[in-house]
Design a protein around this motif. Structure first.
Motif, PDB file in Angstrom:
ATOM      1  N   ARG A  12       0.713  -1.132  -0.012  1.00 43.00           N
ATOM      2  CA  ARG A  12      -0.082   0.328   0.007  1.00 43.00           C
ATOM      3  C   ARG A  12       1.036   1.089  -0.031  1.00 43.00           C
ATOM      4  NH1 ARG A  12      -5.337  -1.424  -1.113  1.00 43.00           N
ATOM      5  NH2 ARG A  12      -5.734  -2.913  -0.017  1.00 43.00           N
ATOM      6  N   ILE A  44      -1.694   4.010   7.873  1.00 42.34           N
ATOM      7  CA  ILE A  44      -2.039   2.889   8.357  1.00 42.34           C
ATOM      8  C   ILE A  44      -2.051   2.404   9.773  1.00 42.34           C
ATOM      9  CG2 ILE A  44      -2.098   0.329   8.016  1.00 42.34           C
ATOM     10  CD1 ILE A  44      -1.092   1.025   5.160  1.00 42.34           C
ATOM     11  N   ILE A  50      -6.159   3.104   5.872  1.00 44.79           N
ATOM     12  CA  ILE A  50      -6.950   1.437   6.685  1.00 44.79           C
ATOM     13  C   ILE A  50      -6.623   0.913   7.807  1.00 44.79           C
ATOM     14  CG2 ILE A  50      -6.045  -0.837   5.581  1.00 44.79           C
ATOM     15  CD1 ILE A  50      -5.129   0.511   3.343  1.00 44.79           C
ATOM     16  N   TYR A  53     -10.028   5.592   0.301  1.00 42.68           N
ATOM     17  CA  TYR A  53      -9.507   3.806   1.545  1.00 42.68           C
ATOM     18  C   TYR A  53     -10.810   3.286   2.115  1.00 42.68           C
ATOM     19  CZ  TYR A  53      -5.058   4.952  -0.548  1.00 42.68           C
ATOM     20  OH  TYR A  53      -4.131   4.811  -1.418  1.00 42.68           O
TER      21      TYR A  53
END
Length: 582
Positions: free
Chosen positions: A92, A101, A180, A218
């Motif tokens: 990613r 993340i 995410i 996302y």
């Protein structure tokens, strides 16, 4: 003498190398499985990965749409963290260095280890150095902390949150944001040992969800792990029932899930016999021989045991041998009325009054009203179940049940029984009612699961325990308590609350139960020295006749004028779909 390479040939060779790097970069960013096997772990992919097992996981990740919620349950040591956490995070970032993340684990050390592995890939992995040199971070350069880092290629400097942050479930993360969210084994065994701990773990999981920025392109959640119990976080994500006593609900949609077992049948279901059935899903690394060796190691480990192997390797919450009660035993347990041959009636009690405790917390008070017939069948006509009763309220409830069902024998284990039965006798005496009390010795050295199974498994399996009433109209034995009792028994050893089952097992205590008839006399006998009250009949125990039949049925009398009552099996309730909420 060798021929000298011209500048044109060197340029052509360099162009080919540049083309190869360009094509491989594009293919790696486009295909997650290619990125892992032909890129990040090219030299060791044959050792770590098996295509029929791990490629579907990479497709599950790659095809996740914005707003996707994914759950992957796989056995231990099957490389799920390599794929879903480590490799995906790197992939990613290569696709979008501005991404944010958040990785959540069960404990702090595990969270730090994940971040350390990800950072080392950017610093040392040869594939990153060769094909994505701009993402390579020198070892002489400060690269974040043990909990977070910002990749040097980030261009959106207004973002407060780092490229990757790692933490543990329950950590203070208020005000943080991410694009995410990855939960990697967010719960451990200790997080679902009791209902309260399981509820706390799910509440902590719920608290992390708002950290996800739903305005980002996302908005994805990936949760990976292995099962621990029916009421763990994963069960909630699958939409499973978490038990009657759970007070926390999952706040979100049901997750798309992949659930695998270390040994599977052809249809993907878990095997019942690991020694002969099915095939290993990760045969490259985890052969049947190795899995059975692990099972033996689990069996001899006092901290784990066989049940933990079935949970962690087979992803099932209870082993076939661990299922002590079967749902089918309860589907035809209802009868419309008591028979006439009742010989003993009483109330069994598992008390947990709240005189000096916090209301609505801790154990429940449970009680059942039951009647034995001459053939050893037990008929349950009433019950109570509460975690907020004080002693005066309990006395009032017990007396009301005694008067309604003419059951004045009261049974309780010898734990605080002297004061309790003193209150019972005084209260009943003040209301001009008899009270025959029976304190029973504690069985099974305090191991409730053992004594519940020993007391109830055989009679339920033999169809000798009946609930009097009609579950369709919810009359007679309280239907909501019936559902809780069944829930406790089907998950015995899994739920922490088993008060109803523990109380019910008192009916089959050695000092109470009636022995089966001998083949010589065909008569029921009483154990020698047992504190069993004098046998009662319908003449001195009206409990056998106070439950009237359904409409259209009439009591009739025998030749001596006594009430014959009903054969409970003639009016058995048929065709009722009992919904246990399992």
């Amino acid at each position: 003498m060798s021929k000298r390479v011209t500048k044109e040939e060197l340029k052509e060779l360099q162009d080919l190398r540049d083309m190869e790097i360009k094509l491989k970069r594009e293919k790696a960013l486009e295909n997650f499985w290619y990125f892992i096997t032909q890129g990040l772990f090219e030299d060791t992919s044959d050792y770590h990965f098996q295509e029929d097992l791990h490629k579907p996981l990479t497709e599950f990740v790659q095809n996740c749409p914005p707003g996707g919620r994914k759950l992957i349950l796989m056995p231990r040591k099957h490389r799920k963290s390599y794929v879903i956490t480590v490799s995906q995070v790197v992939w990613r970032i290569l696709k979008d260095p501005n991404i944010r993340i958040l990785v959540i684990s069960a404990i702090d050390n595990t969270a730090k280890e994940f971040l350390g592995v990800i950072k080392r890939i950017f610093q040392h992995n040869p594939f990153i150095k060769k094909y994505f040199p701009e993402f390579h971070v020198g070892t002489d350069r400060q690269f974040g902390t043990e909990y977070k880092f910002v990749h040097p290629l980030r261009t959106r400097y207004e973002l407060i949150d780092p490229t990757v942050r790692s933490s543990y479930l329950g950590a203070p993360l208020a005000g943080k944001r991410c694009d995410i969210l990855i939960f990697d084994d967010p719960v451990e065994k200790k997080h679902c040992t009791t209902v309260e701990q399981a509820d706390k773990a799910l509440a902590n999981y719920n608290d992390v969800i708002p950290l996800l920025d739903d305005s980002s392109p996302y908005d994805m959640i990936f949760t990976i792990g292995t099962r621990w119990a029916y009421n763990d976080v994963y069960g909630a994500l699958l939409g499973e029932d978490r038990g009657e006593d759970s007070s926390v609900a999952f706040k979100g949609q049901r997750y798309d899930a992949i659930v695998r077992h270390c040994l599977e049948n052809e249809d993907g279901s878990p095997v019942a016999d690991p020694t002969t059935e099915g095939h290993p899903i990760f045969e490259k690394r985890m052969t049947r021989q190795k899995l059975l060796q692990m099972l033996d190691e689990y069996k001899v480990d006092p901290k784990q045991g066989e049940e933990d192997w079935w949970k962690q390797m087979m992803n099932v919450c209870q082993s076939p041998s661990g299922r002590k009660f079967i749902k089918e035993w309860f589907t035809r347990a209802w009868v419309p009325a008591l028979p006439s041959n009742i010989i003993w009636s009483g109330i069994v009690i598992d008390s947990a009054t709240k005189d000096e405790q916090i209301i609505m917390q801790g154990d429940f008070t449970a009680a059942h009203v039951g009647h034995f017939d001459a053939y050893g069948h037990l008929y349950l006509t009433n019950a109570l179940h509460s975690n907020s009763l004080k002693s005066p309220d309990l006395m009032k409830s017990l007396l009301a049940m005694s008067q309604r069902d003419n059951a004045f024998n009261l049974v309780k284990e010898k734990v605080g029984e002297e004061m309790f039965f003193g209150m019972v006798r005084d209260y009943y005496l003040n209301h001009n009612c008899p009270a025959q009390t029976y304190p029973c010795s504690v069985r099974g050295q305090g191991k409730k699961v053992v004594r519940i199974v020993e007391g109830l498994q055989s009679p339920f399996m033999a169809g000798k325990i009946h609930f009097v009433g009609d579950p369709g109209t919810k009359t007679g034995y309280p239907y909501h308590i019936f559902l809780k009792l069944v829930d406790e028994l089907l998950h015995i050893g899994q739920w922490s609350h088993d008060d109803l089952a523990d109380a019910l097992s008192l009916f089959f205590h050695k000092d109470i139960r009636v022995l089966s008839p001998s083949f010589d006399t065909q008569e029921w006998t009483i154990p020698r020295g047992a504190r069993v009250p004098q046998k009662s009949t319908h003449e001195n125990n009206p409990a056998a006749t106070v439950h009237w039949a359904t409409k259209g049925q009439q009591n009739d009398k025998s030749s001596d004028g006594s009430i014959r009552g009903f054969d409970p099996f003639l009016g058995k309730v048929e065709g009722i779909d009992l919904k246990f909420g399992l």
